[in-house]
Design a protein around this motif. Structure first.
Motif, PDB file in Angstrom:
ATOM      1  N   PRO A  90       0.828  -1.211   0.000  1.00 40.84           N
ATOM      2  CA  PRO A  90       0.000   0.000   0.000  1.00 40.84           C
ATOM      3  C   PRO A  90       0.865   1.265   0.000  1.00 40.84           C
ATOM      4  CG  PRO A  90       0.048  -0.962   2.186  1.00 40.84           C
ATOM      5  CD  PRO A  90       0.763  -1.931   1.291  1.00 40.84           C
ATOM      6  N   GLU A  91       0.219   2.377  -0.313  1.00 40.06           N
ATOM      7  CA  GLU A  91       0.951   3.642  -0.405  1.00 40.06           C
ATOM      8  C   GLU A  91       1.263   4.242   0.959  1.00 40.06           C
ATOM      9  OE1 GLU A  91      -1.173   6.215  -2.995  1.00 40.06           O
ATOM     10  OE2 GLU A  91      -0.671   5.084  -4.808  1.00 40.06           O
ATOM     11  N   ASP A  92       0.572   3.807   2.024  1.00 35.15           N
ATOM     12  CA  ASP A  92       0.885   4.301   3.363  1.00 35.15           C
ATOM     13  C   ASP A  92       0.717   3.169   4.361  1.00 35.15           C
ATOM     14  OD1 ASP A  92      -1.955   4.441   4.614  1.00 35.15           O
ATOM     15  OD2 ASP A  92      -2.169   5.583   2.750  1.00 35.15           O
ATOM     16  N   THR A  93       1.317   3.331   5.531  1.00 35.60           N
ATOM     17  CA  THR A  93       1.316   2.250   6.517  1.00 35.60           C
ATOM     18  C   THR A  93      -0.065   1.976   7.092  1.00 35.60           C
ATOM     19  OG1 THR A  93       1.928   3.844   8.238  1.00 35.60           O
ATOM     20  CG2 THR A  93       3.716   2.660   7.152  1.00 35.60           C
ATOM     21  N   ALA A  94      -0.955   2.935   7.013  1.00 34.21           N
ATOM     22  CA  ALA A  94      -2.323   2.702   7.480  1.00 34.21           C
ATOM     23  C   ALA A  94      -3.018   1.638   6.653  1.00 34.21           C
ATOM     24  CB  ALA A  94      -3.117   4.004   7.444  1.00 34.21           C
ATOM     25  N   GLY A  95      -2.522   1.410   5.453  1.00 34.66           N
ATOM     26  CA  GLY A  95      -3.134   0.416   4.574  1.00 34.66           C
ATOM     27  C   GLY A  95      -2.456  -0.935   4.595  1.00 34.66           C
ATOM     28  N   ASN A  96      -1.546  -1.165   5.554  1.00 33.73           N
ATOM     29  CA  ASN A  96      -0.878  -2.471   5.645  1.00 33.73           C
ATOM     30  C   ASN A  96      -1.900  -3.598   5.645  1.00 33.73           C
ATOM     31  OD1 ASN A  96       1.505  -1.075   5.896  1.00 33.73           O
ATOM     32  ND2 ASN A  96       1.840  -1.568   8.062  1.00 33.73           N
ATOM     33  N   TYR A  97      -1.618  -4.652   4.896  1.00 34.58           N
ATOM     34  CA  TYR A  97      -2.600  -5.738   4.828  1.00 34.58           C
ATOM     35  C   TYR A  97      -1.920  -7.097   4.746  1.00 34.58           C
ATOM     36  CZ  TYR A  97      -1.891  -5.904  -0.302  1.00 34.58           C
ATOM     37  OH  TYR A  97      -1.365  -6.022  -1.576  1.00 34.58           O
ATOM     38  N   THR A  98      -2.720  -8.116   5.048  1.00 39.35           N
ATOM     39  CA  THR A  98      -2.257  -9.502   5.087  1.00 39.35           C
ATOM     40  C   THR A  98      -3.160 -10.360   4.217  1.00 39.35           C
ATOM     41  OG1 THR A  98      -1.402  -9.268   7.337  1.00 39.35           O
ATOM     42  CG2 THR A  98      -1.871 -11.500   6.585  1.00 39.35           C
ATOM     43  N   VAL A  99      -2.530 -11.238   3.417  1.00 32.87           N
ATOM     44  CA  VAL A  99      -3.264 -12.204   2.597  1.00 32.87           C
ATOM     45  C   VAL A  99      -2.951 -13.591   3.141  1.00 32.87           C
ATOM     46  CG1 VAL A  99      -3.625 -13.127   0.286  1.00 32.87           C
ATOM     47  CG2 VAL A  99      -3.098 -10.691   0.591  1.00 32.87           C
ATOM     48  N   THR A 100      -3.992 -14.318   3.541  1.00 32.71           N
ATOM     49  CA  THR A 100      -3.814 -15.617   4.190  1.00 32.71           C
ATOM     50  C   THR A 100      -4.273 -16.739   3.273  1.00 32.71           C
ATOM     51  OG1 THR A 100      -4.172 -14.628   6.366  1.00 32.71           O
ATOM     52  CG2 THR A 100      -4.417 -17.020   6.196  1.00 32.71           C
TER      53      THR A 100
END
Length: 452
Positions: free
Chosen positions: A39-49
């Motif tokens: 993501p473009e910023d850390t607020a959008g950090n994501y996980t794919v499981t």
């Protein structure tokens, strides 16, 4: 190309995917290219499981440019092998891992093409192994007990090292909690098995470290396992399976094995491969299968422990065949201890640097070269064996071997085919203590001192 649209979720949830800008009707599968873009910023950090094995063509994860500063993480929640039919790219801000579990989950990944883990990209299963107070190497009773795996954790009861040196597949064990202080013990490192048919270029990192304890009186977790089976390994990154620690309380090192199937020498700097007092197995193209180098380094304490057991699910026990070389990188006050009657076999060189090797309870070394080998260092053992006719064992100047009282020594050649023990420069010596059962026959020795 399948592109993740953002937000954490399950790999099989097609609502998170787009294909060439259009909403996908199904999750990616065999023959598809996949991009998990940071993501473009850390607020959008994501996980794919992924709860089952994935099967795709090309797989790219991370930031394609500096405008993407957040992190994207792929989590394997299975032991099954993920298949990449083409190339794997782990870019900056990209993370591959498995979910925390002692035995249920591992990161098994097979790449048919090349793999490129760039600077800032990582495979990281640190603290994803056994939890506190658990695992085959849990120290049990005793304050501040660290977990063991490839190396011995501090404190606790007798060493509980386990698993295979050549085919490491196990997770690290947890450290002991300190109930009286309400502090958590460290978790063990997880397990990575990465197969790459082509070249693995590693400028990022592969971590399977144990977790530090929360505070004093609790023990660190042991390192986990990293098994790389690749065409060639290049790059300037880091490979680590060390134990966690806090103050003087540490977990033992894990186990690392690196196979190069298409390169006779390793371009990757071995100084950047670290298992603390655990084991590192290195095998290159041209080495007989199982006859690579066993490398052990001094750990957080002054003693490194060699103790292993068969892994029946992964083939022959480690003790059934010799290593091509054994290298111990210690200090003047450190020692490599061979325990529990293990006779450590080696078909080529034993290089101890400034440390020493000790073996008790019937343990020792079996020097078994096909033709010649070099022995360097200080050895104090219960068992010394060398029974190869026509072989030559050259001792570095100043090397010293001591056979403990009531031990066993067999130095055997054959008539007209002697075993030759020698040194290019004087002197080396063998000290034989009282009660040693010694068999010496057809041996030619030079520049030596025998102390009985």
């Amino acid at each position: 190309t399948y592109t993740w649209t953002g937000g954490s979720g399950a790999w099989d949830d097609e609502t998170h995917w787009q294909v060439n800008g259009e909403t996908a009707t199904q999750a990616p599968g065999e023959g598809d290219d996949v991009l998990l873009l940071a993501p473009e910023d850390t607020a959008g950090n994501y996980t794919v499981t992924a709860t089952g094995a994935i099967n795709v063509r090309h797989f790219t994860i991370g930031a394609e440019d500096d405008s993407h500063v957040g992190t994207v993480t792929f989590v394997s929640q299975t032991k099954d092998t993920h298949l990449v039919a083409g190339d794997l790219q782990v870019l900056d801000k990209g993370v591959l891992m498995h979910a925390m579990s002692g035995t249920a989950y591992k990161l098994n990944l097979s790449v048919a093409g090349n793999a490129d883990i760039q600077s800032g990209g990582t495979i990281n299963v640190t603290a994803k192994g056994y939890g506190q107070d658990s695992g085959p190497g849990y120290g049990g009773t005793g304050g501040s007990s660290g977990g063991s795996y490839g190396g011995y954790g501090s404190g606790g009861t007798a060493p509980k090292c386990y698993g295979s040196i050549r085919r490491p597949i196990d997770a690290g064990s947890g450290g002991m909690r300190a109930n009286q202080y309400g502090t958590r013990g460290g978790y063990g490192g997880g397990a990575v098995h990465l197969t790459v048919a082509g070249t693995l270029n590693l400028d990022g990192s592969i971590y399977a470290n144990g977790d530090d304890a929360d505070w004093y009186y609790a023990g660190g977790g042991s390192g986990g396992s990293i098994w790389l089976d690749v065409g060639a390994l290049t790059g300037g990154g880091m490979i680590s399976a060390v134990g966690g620690r806090l103050s003087g309380t540490y977990g033992g090192g894990g186990r690392i094995a690196i196979y190069q199937r298409k390169a006779s020498e390793m371009a990757f700097d071995r100084a950047k491969v670290n298992a603390n007092n655990g084991t590192i197995y290195l095998q290159n193209q041209g080495d007989a299968e199982g006859r690579g180098e066993l490398l052990i380094r001094k750990g957080a304490g002054n003693r490194s422990i060699f103790k292993t057991q068969p892994d029946a699910a992964e083939g022959a026990p480690d003790g059934d065949q010799p290593f091509g070389m054994i290298t111990y990188e210690g200090t003047s006050s450190s020692e490599l201890c061979v325990l529990d009657g293990i006779v450590l076999p080696v078909s080529c060189d034993i290089l101890l640097g400034v440390g020493k090797l000790t073996a008790a309870n019937g343990g020792g070394i079996d020097i078994c070269p096909a033709s010649s080998c070099t022995v360097s260092g200080t050895f104090e053992v219960d068992t010394l064996i060398c029974t190869n006719a026509d072989a030559t064992v050259e001792f570095a100047s100043g090397s010293a071997l001591t056979v403990h009282a009531n031990g066993t020594m067999r130095l055997l050649g054959e008539k007209d085919h002697p075993l030759t023990l020698m040194s290019a420069e004087p002197l080396w010596n063998i000290s034989i203590n009282e009660g040693v059962a010694a068999q010496v026959k057809y041996v030619a020795a030079s520049n030596s001192v025998v102390l009985v």
